[in-house]
Design an enzyme around this catalytic site. Sequence first.
Site, PDB file in Angstrom:
ATOM      1  N   ASP A 118       0.862  -1.180   0.000  1.00  0.00           N
ATOM      2  CA  ASP A 118       0.000   0.000   0.000  1.00  0.00           C
ATOM      3  C   ASP A 118       0.901   1.232   0.000  1.00  0.00           C
ATOM      4  O   ASP A 118       1.406   1.635   1.041  1.00  0.00           O
ATOM      5  CB  ASP A 118      -0.884  -0.029   1.248  1.00  0.00           C
ATOM      6  N   GLU A 151      -0.909  10.775   0.861  1.00  0.00           N
ATOM      7  CA  GLU A 151      -2.220  10.141   1.010  1.00  0.00           C
ATOM      8  C   GLU A 151      -2.371   9.562   2.407  1.00  0.00           C
ATOM      9  O   GLU A 151      -3.413   9.704   3.052  1.00  0.00           O
ATOM     10  CB  GLU A 151      -2.383   9.045  -0.054  1.00  0.00           C
ATOM     11  N   GLU A 152      -1.307   8.907   2.881  1.00  0.00           N
ATOM     12  CA  GLU A 152      -1.382   8.196   4.152  1.00  0.00           C
ATOM     13  C   GLU A 152      -1.531   9.130   5.358  1.00  0.00           C
ATOM     14  O   GLU A 152      -1.962   8.697   6.421  1.00  0.00           O
ATOM     15  CB  GLU A 152      -0.142   7.310   4.346  1.00  0.00           C
TER      16      GLU A 152
END
Length: 401
Positions: A118, A151-152
Amino acid sequence: MSHVSNPLDEAAAEALLVRFLAVDGVTGHEAAIAAEVSDALVAAGVAKSAIKFDDAHSRIPLPTETGNLIATLPGTRPGPRLLFSTHLDTVPLCAGAKPKREGDRIVNATVGAALGGDNRTGCAVLVAMVETLLKHNLPHPPITLLFTVREESGLHGARELNPADLDGAVMGCNVDARVPADLVIGAVGQVNWQVEIKGKAAHAGVAPEKGISSTLVAAIGLTQTHREGWFGKVQKPRGNGTSNPGVFEGKPGQAAGDATNVVTDFVHIVGEARSFDEAFAAEIASAYEAAFRKASEEVTDSAGDQAEVAFTAKPSYPPFRLEEDSPAVQRAKRAAVSLGMSPTTQHSNGGLDANWLVRHGVPTVTVGAGQYEIHTVHEYVNLPEFFDGCRLAIAFATIED
């Protein structure tokens, strides 16, 4: 299932995946992986002049090395422009990952670290798709590729994106999930809230009545939200959602309180509220505010003074739902069926870049590419599903309108 009309080079796709997994790029530090992806796109045949970095990092309220990576491909047949997106960053637990193959999996040889599937699976899928399209001259409409940053740590890259940089894309395919055929067509929105409770210090053994315990105000407030059904899973006649006070501290990075013999004079709590209804997520946050303010009235010192409560709430990302018959969902379904898959539609309780892409005007379906046990030291990539994710992206790009 048959992939005869979808000529993916599995060895090349796997090599891209391993290459990207080996590059550190935790959230906020994406420069190295962005350069690696850019080089891979050029090697696949994308013109250097068609690759750029935007200035989203200048608007992100956290230190960020680079902007979003954006590349374009001219169409080889008429059709509306398509967007393919993924994110560059990984969670901090992925630092130092060393990918290796074990059977049909890519795992991490570094003990105590996450792998980074991810979302390096997404990076590899997009580059493998481009490589396949160009190598085999597969007909496709104009395409924009978007690789976001941070994003994280809050979907910041997608949030700060200038929609004009997507060159008029009308629908999107975001690669950031597990099973390719489980199409994510909706996701919750989130409101971040925080509260500062300022009490009064006093000697807890000599004169506790002269103090105002911020710890007690916080405890009563949280208990109140639980009793009224606003804590954890929230189910009300007017809406559903979740909430969580995730950080309970004193001054940032410090304990709440100085010693057992001092009445705690300051508490800082950071929490969130989520819902598929944007207004209801805000209502959950408001319920926390009301509970803390009511609690402050119950805890006073001997003079009748009470704690000060400073509460703020701010939307983090909006929710979205795509209709089953929307063009983006229908295209994703047809692409999956063309590969012999049986697509299903899902809704996520977590945020995705798609939340912001939809808000920016690009209806976006999120698909998977074999990432499992994400954000843990047990993370791995299922290679057969990764290859199917690559094929699904190729089919999304090439299937007839």
